[in-house]
Design a protein around this motif. Sequence first.
Motif, PDB file in Angstrom:
ATOM      1  N   PHE A 164       0.849  -1.189   0.000  1.00  0.00           N
ATOM      2  CA  PHE A 164       0.000   0.000   0.000  1.00  0.00           C
ATOM      3  C   PHE A 164       0.880   1.232   0.000  1.00  0.00           C
ATOM      4  CE2 PHE A 164      -2.620  -3.121   2.413  1.00  0.00           C
ATOM      5  CZ  PHE A 164      -3.602  -3.292   1.455  1.00  0.00           C
ATOM      6  N   GLY A 165       0.336   2.307  -0.557  1.00  0.00           N
ATOM      7  CA  GLY A 165       1.037   3.579  -0.553  1.00  0.00           C
ATOM      8  C   GLY A 165       0.620   4.421   0.639  1.00  0.00           C
ATOM      9  N   LYS A 166       1.207   5.588   0.729  1.00  0.00           N
ATOM     10  CA  LYS A 166       0.908   6.490   1.843  1.00  0.00           C
ATOM     11  C   LYS A 166      -0.559   6.918   1.829  1.00  0.00           C
ATOM     12  CE  LYS A 166       2.435  10.789   3.938  1.00  0.00           C
ATOM     13  NZ  LYS A 166       3.327  11.942   3.837  1.00  0.00           N
ATOM     14  N   VAL A 167      -1.092   7.140   0.641  1.00  0.00           N
ATOM     15  CA  VAL A 167      -2.498   7.549   0.520  1.00  0.00           C
ATOM     16  C   VAL A 167      -3.416   6.437   1.025  1.00  0.00           C
ATOM     17  CG1 VAL A 167      -4.284   8.228  -1.129  1.00  0.00           C
ATOM     18  CG2 VAL A 167      -1.961   9.088  -1.402  1.00  0.00           C
ATOM     19  N   ASN A 168      -3.067   5.177   0.715  1.00  0.00           N
ATOM     20  CA  ASN A 168      -3.870   4.050   1.186  1.00  0.00           C
ATOM     21  C   ASN A 168      -3.913   4.008   2.704  1.00  0.00           C
ATOM     22  OD1 ASN A 168      -2.498   3.136  -1.522  1.00  0.00           O
ATOM     23  ND2 ASN A 168      -4.421   2.024  -1.360  1.00  0.00           N
ATOM     24  N   TYR A 169      -2.747   4.165   3.334  1.00  0.00           N
ATOM     25  CA  TYR A 169      -2.703   4.127   4.794  1.00  0.00           C
ATOM     26  C   TYR A 169      -3.449   5.305   5.409  1.00  0.00           C
ATOM     27  CZ  TYR A 169       0.635   0.309   4.618  1.00  0.00           C
ATOM     28  OH  TYR A 169       1.219  -0.909   4.412  1.00  0.00           O
ATOM     29  N   THR A 170      -3.394   6.442   4.759  1.00  0.00           N
ATOM     30  CA  THR A 170      -4.135   7.603   5.257  1.00  0.00           C
ATOM     31  C   THR A 170      -5.634   7.328   5.233  1.00  0.00           C
ATOM     32  OG1 THR A 170      -2.407   9.058   4.402  1.00  0.00           O
ATOM     33  CG2 THR A 170      -4.523  10.075   4.938  1.00  0.00           C
ATOM     34  N   TRP A 171      -6.125   6.769   4.122  1.00  0.00           N
ATOM     35  CA  TRP A 171      -7.554   6.457   4.030  1.00  0.00           C
ATOM     36  C   TRP A 171      -7.954   5.353   5.004  1.00  0.00           C
ATOM     37  CZ3 TRP A 171     -11.220   9.397   2.400  1.00  0.00           C
ATOM     38  CH2 TRP A 171     -10.955  10.372   1.452  1.00  0.00           C
ATOM     39  N   MET A 172      -7.051   4.408   5.251  1.00  0.00           N
ATOM     40  CA  MET A 172      -7.340   3.355   6.234  1.00  0.00           C
ATOM     41  C   MET A 172      -7.497   3.945   7.627  1.00  0.00           C
ATOM     42  SD  MET A 172      -4.961   0.167   5.215  1.00  0.00           S
ATOM     43  CE  MET A 172      -4.914  -0.479   3.572  1.00  0.00           C
ATOM     44  N   LEU A 173      -6.631   4.889   7.984  1.00  0.00           N
ATOM     45  CA  LEU A 173      -6.746   5.539   9.291  1.00  0.00           C
ATOM     46  C   LEU A 173      -8.025   6.364   9.400  1.00  0.00           C
ATOM     47  CD1 LEU A 173      -3.069   6.618   9.955  1.00  0.00           C
ATOM     48  CD2 LEU A 173      -4.369   4.834  11.113  1.00  0.00           C
ATOM     49  N   ILE A 174      -8.399   7.027   8.313  1.00  0.00           N
ATOM     50  CA  ILE A 174      -9.655   7.786   8.309  1.00  0.00           C
ATOM     51  C   ILE A 174     -10.838   6.834   8.494  1.00  0.00           C
ATOM     52  CG2 ILE A 174     -11.198   9.167   6.844  1.00  0.00           C
ATOM     53  CD1 ILE A 174      -8.631  10.433   5.646  1.00  0.00           C
ATOM     54  N   GLY A 175     -10.809   5.706   7.795  1.00  0.00           N
ATOM     55  CA  GLY A 175     -11.882   4.718   7.940  1.00  0.00           C
ATOM     56  C   GLY A 175     -11.975   4.180   9.357  1.00  0.00           C
ATOM     57  N   LEU A 176     -10.824   3.897   9.977  1.00  0.00           N
ATOM     58  CA  LEU A 176     -10.835   3.425  11.367  1.00  0.00           C
ATOM     59  C   LEU A 176     -11.378   4.484  12.316  1.00  0.00           C
ATOM     60  CD1 LEU A 176      -7.475   1.467  11.650  1.00  0.00           C
ATOM     61  CD2 LEU A 176      -9.784   0.552  11.726  1.00  0.00           C
ATOM     62  N   ALA A 177     -11.056   5.747  12.059  1.00  0.00           N
ATOM     63  CA  ALA A 177     -11.561   6.828  12.908  1.00  0.00           C
ATOM     64  C   ALA A 177     -13.084   6.949  12.782  1.00  0.00           C
ATOM     65  CB  ALA A 177     -10.888   8.144  12.545  1.00  0.00           C
ATOM     66  N   VAL A 178     -13.600   6.790  11.571  1.00  0.00           N
ATOM     67  CA  VAL A 178     -15.057   6.869  11.364  1.00  0.00           C
ATOM     68  C   VAL A 178     -15.754   5.696  12.049  1.00  0.00           C
ATOM     69  CG1 VAL A 178     -16.881   6.792   9.606  1.00  0.00           C
ATOM     70  CG2 VAL A 178     -14.864   8.209   9.244  1.00  0.00           C
ATOM     71  N   ILE A 179     -15.168   4.506  11.967  1.00  0.00           N
ATOM     72  CA  ILE A 179     -15.746   3.341  12.644  1.00  0.00           C
ATOM     73  C   ILE A 179     -15.728   3.551  14.153  1.00  0.00           C
ATOM     74  CG2 ILE A 179     -15.390   0.887  13.142  1.00  0.00           C
ATOM     75  CD1 ILE A 179     -14.361   0.597  10.258  1.00  0.00           C
TER      76      ILE A 179
END
Length: 86
Positions: free
Chosen positions: A18-33
């Motif tokens: 994964f790239g940096k953008v992928n990890y950023t979106w994963m962290l955003i998704g975890l925060a929303v959950i």
Amino acid sequence: MSKKENAAPTTHTSESLFGKVNYTWMLIGLAVIALGLLLMAGGNSSDPAVFDQKEVYSSTRITIAPLLILAGLAIEVVAIFKKPKA
């Protein structure tokens, strides 16, 4: 000669999955959950012996929190399948 002497040295170049953008979106998704789970949990009631229907069946706990959790899961799926830029 043995096989070890004839074998060429192998070099492994590991590229990040994964790239940096992928990890950023994963962290955003975890925060929303996490936000959805916190909203679903709610707060303390003033008197635990009394059942307050308005607190338990509020629109925040019944509608908004599950929608946030589903949105977070959708963000996670998009983050996983998004191709990193070369």
